[in-house]
Scaffold this active site. Structure first.
Site, PDB file in Angstrom:
ATOM      1  CG  LEU A 132     -20.123   5.169  -2.652  1.00 43.85           C
ATOM      2  CD1 LEU A 132     -20.002   6.191  -3.758  1.00 43.85           C
ATOM      3  CD2 LEU A 132     -21.044   4.028  -3.077  1.00 43.85           C
ATOM      4  CG  HIS A 133     -16.154   6.031   2.513  1.00 45.65           C
ATOM      5  ND1 HIS A 133     -15.697   4.750   2.352  1.00 45.65           N
ATOM      6  CD2 HIS A 133     -15.059   6.825   2.389  1.00 45.65           C
ATOM      7  CE1 HIS A 133     -14.384   4.769   2.143  1.00 45.65           C
ATOM      8  NE2 HIS A 133     -13.977   6.022   2.155  1.00 45.65           N
ATOM      9  N   GLY A 173      -2.832  10.440   1.018  1.00 47.76           N
ATOM     10  CA  GLY A 173      -3.008  11.273  -0.160  1.00 47.76           C
ATOM     11  C   GLY A 173      -4.076  10.809  -1.116  1.00 47.76           C
ATOM     12  CB  CYS A 214      -4.748   6.276   5.506  1.00 44.54           C
ATOM     13  SG  CYS A 214      -5.991   7.538   5.602  1.00 44.54           S
ATOM     14  CB  CYS A 236      -0.878  -0.056   1.251  1.00 46.74           C
ATOM     15  SG  CYS A 236      -1.859   1.413   1.520  1.00 46.74           S
ATOM     16  CG  ASN A 243      -8.372   1.472  13.076  1.00 47.51           C
ATOM     17  OD1 ASN A 243      -8.635   0.963  14.161  1.00 47.51           O
ATOM     18  ND2 ASN A 243      -7.132   1.651  12.646  1.00 47.51           N
TER      19      ASN A 243
HETATM   20  N1  SAH Z   1      -7.393   9.182  -0.902  1.00 48.81           N
HETATM   21  C1  SAH Z   1      -7.736   7.935  -1.463  1.00 48.81           C
HETATM   22  C2  SAH Z   1      -6.748   6.850  -1.189  1.00 48.81           C
HETATM   23  C3  SAH Z   1      -6.188   6.760   0.199  1.00 48.81           C
HETATM   24  S1  SAH Z   1      -7.338   6.789   1.532  1.00 48.81           S
HETATM   25  C4  SAH Z   1      -9.111   7.505  -1.025  1.00 48.81           C
HETATM   26  O1  SAH Z   1      -9.689   8.126  -0.158  1.00 48.81           O
HETATM   27  O2  SAH Z   1      -9.606   6.557  -1.625  1.00 48.81           O
HETATM   28  C5  SAH Z   1      -6.905   5.407   2.379  1.00 48.81           C
HETATM   29  C6  SAH Z   1      -8.007   4.480   2.830  1.00 48.81           C
HETATM   30  O3  SAH Z   1      -8.051   4.534   4.255  1.00 48.81           O
HETATM   31  C7  SAH Z   1      -9.408   4.772   2.321  1.00 48.81           C
HETATM   32  O4  SAH Z   1     -10.012   3.590   1.866  1.00 48.81           O
HETATM   33  C8  SAH Z   1     -10.097   5.288   3.569  1.00 48.81           C
HETATM   34  O5  SAH Z   1     -11.427   5.003   3.527  1.00 48.81           O
HETATM   35  C9  SAH Z   1      -9.378   4.537   4.674  1.00 48.81           C
HETATM   36  N2  SAH Z   1      -9.490   5.173   5.985  1.00 48.81           N
HETATM   37  C10 SAH Z   1      -9.313   6.469   6.294  1.00 48.81           C
HETATM   38  N3  SAH Z   1      -9.519   6.672   7.606  1.00 48.81           N
HETATM   39  C11 SAH Z   1      -9.853   5.465   8.141  1.00 48.81           C
HETATM   40  C12 SAH Z   1     -10.184   5.024   9.453  1.00 48.81           C
HETATM   41  N4  SAH Z   1     -10.195   5.858  10.484  1.00 48.81           N
HETATM   42  N5  SAH Z   1     -10.464   3.700   9.621  1.00 48.81           N
HETATM   43  C13 SAH Z   1     -10.424   2.841   8.577  1.00 48.81           C
HETATM   44  N6  SAH Z   1     -10.107   3.198   7.330  1.00 48.81           N
HETATM   45  C14 SAH Z   1      -9.828   4.503   7.106  1.00 48.81           C
HETATM   46 FE1  SF4 Z   2      -7.555  12.123   1.591  1.00 48.60          FE
HETATM   47 FE2  SF4 Z   2      -7.976  10.547   3.696  1.00 48.60          FE
HETATM   48 FE3  SF4 Z   2     -10.044  11.425   2.256  1.00 48.60          FE
HETATM   49 FE4  SF4 Z   2      -8.385   9.584   1.181  1.00 48.60          FE
HETATM   50  S1  SF4 Z   2      -9.700   9.293   2.965  1.00 48.60           S
HETATM   51  S2  SF4 Z   2      -9.177  11.446   0.196  1.00 48.60           S
HETATM   52  S3  SF4 Z   2      -6.441  10.252   2.117  1.00 48.60           S
HETATM   53  S4  SF4 Z   2      -8.626  12.713   3.450  1.00 48.60           S
END
Ligand code: SAH
Ligand code: SF4
Length: 356
Positions: free
Chosen positions: A226-227, A170, A344, A113, A301
């Site tokens: 998507l979320h 990022g 992340c 990753c 998380n």
């Molecule tokens: N910016 C891009 C790629 C990196 S994000 C994106 O948003 O798709 C990295 C991943 O970490 C994403 O799938 C995001 O949903 C997940 N992520 C961010 N914060 C998180 C958390 N607190 N718990 C679990 N996953 C998380």
């Molecule tokens: Fe940026 Fe985090 Fe949103 Fe991914 S999940 S776009 S890394 S702020």
């Protein structure tokens, strides 16, 4: 500062040296034989080695910290040449299997990753990376180096198959030129030889950039974070949804060129009491109608001070069951590396605090 040689595609390297065919050998030294210096590149003429040493750095990253989790995943913290830090994770997806006599049946399958930026501009409410704001884009070489350093550190043979996901720090599509270049450098048969079909770009849904990525025709796989299934909630979680709403994302995905045998992945971060109900699952099924999709449910998380909660296991399972029953492929992401805080941005934050 010298240029970094990892920023160059093989064609670009060939254009800067004489004779150009040496680029193939140099690539093999860097990416396959893991040379530690230009001096070590024995079949390259001494004069060219000296010229390369004069002009280029061999690696843009220094390893600052490695944390290993009980399940075998390893989180790396790297320092770039200007002092900023980034993180990457090595995930063993399937453990090696042996028969009774100790013969290897199947090798461990790895996924790396990688980060694409230092920080992030998108500002999602649930993401720790967002809290630190945005510093800068990573260069193609800094993206490539994350995989190269991890392969070296784990003595992963150069010809072992490996997958890459752009899911670290990022927003990859906010740094599309350098990410596209990294995809090509990874792809090079004289280099790491990781085909585009083994590389997944994850995006928060910048529809116009998804279109642009599609037009580049790199052959990469796409993952959409998507979320949420309605715009009101998604806007709260991801402010970028005001510029690119759900409909525009679905449209962009429908037009994205993808290998017939592959699927577009939809990531769905599940937060307790927010998006974990069957009504949302129902909407999700509708939304994905007509798309060859695969949904990946992710447990939120929590981190100190986070405004959301981890969902209940029963609700996750019920959500998954509903999707599968209605014909949508759905997996639950096993929280690999949870004990080393692999979501992340979390390791970087932790190290910062430890040092302050
Ligand atoms: N910016 C891009 C790629 C990196 S994000 C994106 O948003 O798709 C990295 C991943 O970490 C994403 O799938 C995001 O949903 C997940 N992520 C961010 N914060 C998180 C958390 N607190 N718990 C679990 N996953 C998380
Ligand atoms: Fe940026 Fe985090 Fe949103 Fe991914 S999940 S776009 S890394 S702020």
């Amino acid at each position: 500062m010298k240029r970094c040689i990892l920023d160059l595609t093989k064609t670009e390297l060939a254009e800067t040296i004489s004779p150009p065919f040496r680029a193939t050998q140099i690539y093999q030294w860097i990416y396959q034989k893991h040379a530690e210096s230009f001096e070590a590149m024995r079949n390259i003429p001494k004069k060219l080695r000296a010229q390369l040493d004069e002009a280029y750095d061999l690696s843009p990253l220094q390893t600052v910290n490695v944390e290993e989790s009980g399940d075998g995943s390893k989180k790396y913290l790297f320092r770039c040449r200007d002092g900023v830090t980034i993180e990457s994770v090595l995930l063993p997806m399937k453990k090696a299997r042996y028969d009774d006599s100790g013969k290897l049946l199947q090798e461990t399958k790895y996924t790396v990753c990688v980060s694409s930026q230092v920080g992030c501009k998108i500002g999602c409410a649930f993401c720790l990376t967002a809290k630190g704001g945005f510093t800068r884009n990573l260069t193609a070489g800094e993206i490539v180096a994350q995989v190269l350093e991890i392969k070296k550190d784990n003595r992963i043979a150069h010809n072992r198959r490996l997958n890459i996901v752009y899911m670290g720090m990022g927003e990859p599509l906010d740094n599309i030129e350098n990410v596209a270049k990294a995809v090509k450098i990874f792809n090079d048969p004289d280099g790491l030889s990781i085909s585009a079909r083994r590389q997944t770009i994850s995006t928060s849904g910048l529809s116009s950039q998804i279109k642009k990525l599609g037009e580049m025709n790199l052959g990469v796989l796409l993952a959409i974070s998507l979320h949420a299934v309605d715009d009101t909630l998604r806007e709260k979680l991801m402010p970028i949804n005001k510029a690119y709403n759900i409909e525009s994302i679905i449209d962009a995905v429908k037009n994205f060129p993808i290998d017939q045998r592959k699927r577009v992945m939809f990531e769905y971060l599940v937060m307790k009491g927010l998006n974990d109900d069957i009504k949302s699952a129902k909407k999700l099924v509708k939304l994905l109608h007509g798309i060859k999709a695969k949904v990946n449910l992710i447990y939120f998380n929590p981190y100190p001070g986070s405004p959301f909660q981890r969902p209940e296991k029963e609700d996750m399972l019920a959500f998954q069951e509903y999707l599968i029953k209605h014909g949508v492929l759905c997996t639950i992401r096993q929280s690999k590396g949870l004990d080393i805080s692999a979501a992340c941005g979390q390791l970087r934050e932790k190290t910062k605090n430890d040092h302050s």
